[in-house]
Design an enzyme around this catalytic site. Sequence first.
Site, mmCIF file in Angstrom:
data_model
loop_
_atom_site.group_PDB
_atom_site.id
_atom_site.type_symbol
_atom_site.label_atom_id
_atom_site.label_comp_id
_atom_site.label_asym_id
_atom_site.label_seq_id
_atom_site.Cartn_x
_atom_site.Cartn_y
_atom_site.Cartn_z
ATOM 1 N N ARG A 83 -3.167 -6.419 13.859
ATOM 2 C CA ARG A 83 -3.844 -6.856 12.646
ATOM 3 C C ARG A 83 -3.667 -8.366 12.507
ATOM 4 O O ARG A 83 -2.537 -8.848 12.373
ATOM 5 C CB ARG A 83 -3.245 -6.135 11.425
ATOM 6 C CG ARG A 83 -3.814 -6.621 10.120
ATOM 7 C CD ARG A 83 -3.228 -5.943 8.878
ATOM 8 N NE ARG A 83 -3.711 -6.709 7.744
ATOM 9 C CZ ARG A 83 -2.983 -7.115 6.721
ATOM 10 N NH1 ARG A 83 -1.717 -6.777 6.612
ATOM 11 N NH2 ARG A 83 -3.518 -7.857 5.770
ATOM 12 N N HIS A 127 -7.317 -13.353 4.053
ATOM 13 C CA HIS A 127 -5.872 -13.336 3.773
ATOM 14 C C HIS A 127 -5.527 -14.669 3.104
ATOM 15 O O HIS A 127 -4.792 -15.489 3.677
ATOM 16 C CB HIS A 127 -5.098 -13.097 5.068
ATOM 17 C CG HIS A 127 -3.668 -12.647 4.884
ATOM 18 N ND1 HIS A 127 -3.161 -11.496 5.446
ATOM 19 C CD2 HIS A 127 -2.637 -13.196 4.193
ATOM 20 C CE1 HIS A 127 -1.872 -11.365 5.123
ATOM 21 N NE2 HIS A 127 -1.531 -12.393 4.359
ATOM 22 N N GLU A 172 -4.030 -8.064 -0.140
ATOM 23 C CA GLU A 172 -3.274 -8.235 -1.379
ATOM 24 C C GLU A 172 -3.967 -9.082 -2.454
ATOM 25 O O GLU A 172 -3.465 -10.148 -2.830
ATOM 26 C CB GLU A 172 -1.907 -8.863 -1.067
ATOM 27 C CG GLU A 172 -1.059 -8.004 -0.169
ATOM 28 C CD GLU A 172 0.393 -8.514 -0.040
ATOM 29 O OE1 GLU A 172 0.690 -9.634 -0.507
ATOM 30 O OE2 GLU A 172 1.217 -7.777 0.517
ATOM 31 N N ASN A 294 0.582 -2.409 1.820
ATOM 32 C CA ASN A 294 1.664 -3.300 2.221
ATOM 33 C C ASN A 294 2.839 -2.981 1.314
ATOM 34 O O ASN A 294 2.732 -3.100 0.091
ATOM 35 C CB ASN A 294 1.286 -4.769 2.008
ATOM 36 C CG ASN A 294 0.118 -5.226 2.880
ATOM 37 O OD1 ASN A 294 -0.341 -4.497 3.754
ATOM 38 N ND2 ASN A 294 -0.336 -6.441 2.637
ATOM 39 N N TYR A 296 6.930 -3.668 0.454
ATOM 40 C CA TYR A 296 8.157 -4.450 0.670
ATOM 41 C C TYR A 296 9.346 -3.934 -0.130
ATOM 42 O O TYR A 296 10.418 -3.737 0.405
ATOM 43 C CB TYR A 296 7.917 -5.941 0.397
ATOM 44 C CG TYR A 296 7.089 -6.555 1.502
ATOM 45 C CD1 TYR A 296 7.696 -7.065 2.638
ATOM 46 C CD2 TYR A 296 5.693 -6.556 1.444
ATOM 47 C CE1 TYR A 296 6.951 -7.589 3.692
ATOM 48 C CE2 TYR A 296 4.938 -7.065 2.487
ATOM 49 C CZ TYR A 296 5.572 -7.580 3.603
ATOM 50 O OH TYR A 296 4.833 -8.075 4.643
ATOM 51 N N GLU A 366 1.478 -3.418 6.195
ATOM 52 C CA GLU A 366 2.577 -4.381 6.313
ATOM 53 C C GLU A 366 3.854 -3.725 5.832
ATOM 54 O O GLU A 366 3.860 -3.024 4.806
ATOM 55 C CB GLU A 366 2.387 -5.637 5.429
ATOM 56 C CG GLU A 366 1.390 -6.635 5.929
ATOM 57 C CD GLU A 366 1.293 -7.872 5.028
ATOM 58 O OE1 GLU A 366 2.284 -8.245 4.360
ATOM 59 O OE2 GLU A 366 0.196 -8.450 4.985
HETATM 60 C C1 GBH Z 1 2.893 -10.268 2.055
HETATM 61 O O1 GBH Z 1 3.014 -10.480 0.677
HETATM 62 C C2 GBH Z 1 1.791 -11.121 2.598
HETATM 63 O O2 GBH Z 1 0.629 -10.364 2.849
HETATM 64 C C3 GBH Z 1 2.183 -11.890 3.821
HETATM 65 O O3 GBH Z 1 1.253 -12.905 4.065
HETATM 66 C C4 GBH Z 1 3.576 -12.427 3.662
HETATM 67 O O4 GBH Z 1 3.935 -13.318 4.689
HETATM 68 C C5 GBH Z 1 4.503 -11.261 3.623
HETATM 69 O O5 GBH Z 1 4.131 -10.335 2.662
HETATM 70 C C6 GBH Z 1 5.958 -11.637 3.395
HETATM 71 O O6 GBH Z 1 6.133 -12.257 2.165
HETATM 72 O O7 GBH Z 1 11.487 -10.955 -5.736
HETATM 73 O O8 GBH Z 1 12.410 -8.817 -5.058
HETATM 74 O O9 GBH Z 1 10.639 -8.866 -6.692
HETATM 75 C C7 GBH Z 1 4.215 -9.976 0.143
HETATM 76 C C8 GBH Z 1 4.149 -9.533 -1.280
HETATM 77 C C9 GBH Z 1 5.239 -9.711 -3.351
HETATM 78 C C10 GBH Z 1 6.469 -8.888 -1.541
HETATM 79 C C11 GBH Z 1 6.485 -10.113 -4.054
HETATM 80 C C12 GBH Z 1 7.762 -9.256 -2.241
HETATM 81 C C13 GBH Z 1 8.744 -9.937 -4.391
HETATM 82 C C14 GBH Z 1 10.095 -9.373 -4.184
HETATM 83 N N1 GBH Z 1 5.401 -9.758 -1.946
HETATM 84 N N2 GBH Z 1 7.615 -9.307 -3.672
HETATM 85 S S1 GBH Z 1 11.228 -9.513 -5.514
#
Ligand code: GBH
Length: 450
Positions: A83, A127, A172, A294, A296, A366
């Site tokens: 991707r 993106h 996103e 995605n 995290y 992701e």
């Molecule tokens: C993605 O966004 C993006 O698509 C990508 O480009 C980027 O490089 C990658 O992730 C890594 O950042 O402070 O504990 O609440 C990530 C979206 C939103 C994930 C905010 C983490 C905050 C964590 N992010 N979130 S916290």
Amino acid sequence: PAPAPPPAPLRFPRGFLWGVSTSAAQIEGAVDEDGRGPSAWDTFAAGAGRIKDGSDPRVTTDHYHRYREDVALLKELGVGAYRFSVAWPRVVPDGRGAVNAAGLDFYDRLVDALLAAGVAPVPTLFHWDTPQALEASGGWLRRETAEHFAAYTDAVAARLGDRVTRWITLNEPAELTLLGYGLGQHAPGRQLLFDALPAAHHQLLGHGLAVQALRARGATDIGIANSHGPTWPASDSPADTEAAAFYDLLLNRLFAEPILLGRYPDDEIAALLPGPVADDLKTISAPLDWYGINYYQPTKIGAPTTEATDFLGVRLPPGLPFAPREITGRPRTGFGWPVVPEALTELLLSFRDRYGAALPPVMITENGCAYDGIEDPERIAFLDGHLRALRTAMDAGVDVRGYFVWSLLDNFEWAEGFGQRFGLVHVDYTTLRRTPKASYRWLRGVVAEA
Ligand code: GBH
């Protein structure tokens, strides 16, 4: 005590799609080459104090010139799919009007190299790198941007559609709305708070119009990459649960429900959108072949406090109807994000319960973490834990078809600059040398054996 027995090997269904993800602005560099126009991120990063380490995305990993080496790394890793994102300002330098054939040539070469290596190309059409010419007149706050995005999508599909079968429209839209237009920590650096919401609607509309453009060119395998995570109330008090429900509405439901259910989840929010939206919702909710998530981390949210709070690296203004709270008792990534694999199971089960038959097959587009070092046992533990959590959700009946690690390479991590390393492959930013990390070798084994 006896040593713990080795964990059961990771097993996934035959045909499960393994992949890794990147994005153009984070890896390509070559910002002035072959007719590329400036992007909102070029402009934003050039402003003083915007990027933590003072860096900019002009070179990044120089993938534009080194893509053959990177495709060889993908082949050796053994993943079935890659991707990447297509940079709109390479293809349509002003965002509207003339198509730059030389910009498309790059993706043409990349797609051919991927296919020759046996790796399926999975382009994301947007993106976050809005052409600066469009940003200058309001970017995604304006409806026209959605229409220009569809025209650009058509140009990409016309060139690559004979070889690309699987497409992703947007990455996103929630983060671009929140961080780019709401809080100003990302490009274009606007701090509009709730007045940022038109950017959400116009991105969703852009998604729907892009789906139309791709279908008109015969595409049969289209998804989106939306960011989602469970929202945990700080306590079960009514004030905390109400605040958490609002945050969930804003970050999860606002971006899932127009697509999956054809409606906005809440009248108060809908009132802040540029209306009338009824016809747009028909466009936005055209059926997808799969839904990309995605993931995290989960977010803990409580009732608003009187002091401003730090969140996502920015000082939040007072007066918001929610306040983030720290998730304690968990390991943290290099970025400080809590590591909570089982929240991925929770997220997928909640999507199944909320959307039922309206949810198409899912792909994790992701998942990953930032840690330093070429020996990176923490990343291996992170990915292993998340894959097991994914497997648990699949065993409970969630139809998940693939999993993409963020990211192939260390890269330009937006406002963090080069300080946070998400790669399976280490990049030395002086020599641009690539060195596979321990996690790369580990993933190669998982893919080969799963
Ligand atoms: C993605 O966004 C993006 O698509 C990508 O480009 C980027 O490089 C990658 O992730 C890594 O950042 O402070 O504990 O609440 C990530 C979206 C939103 C994930 C905010 C983490 C905050 C964590 N992010 N979130 S916290």
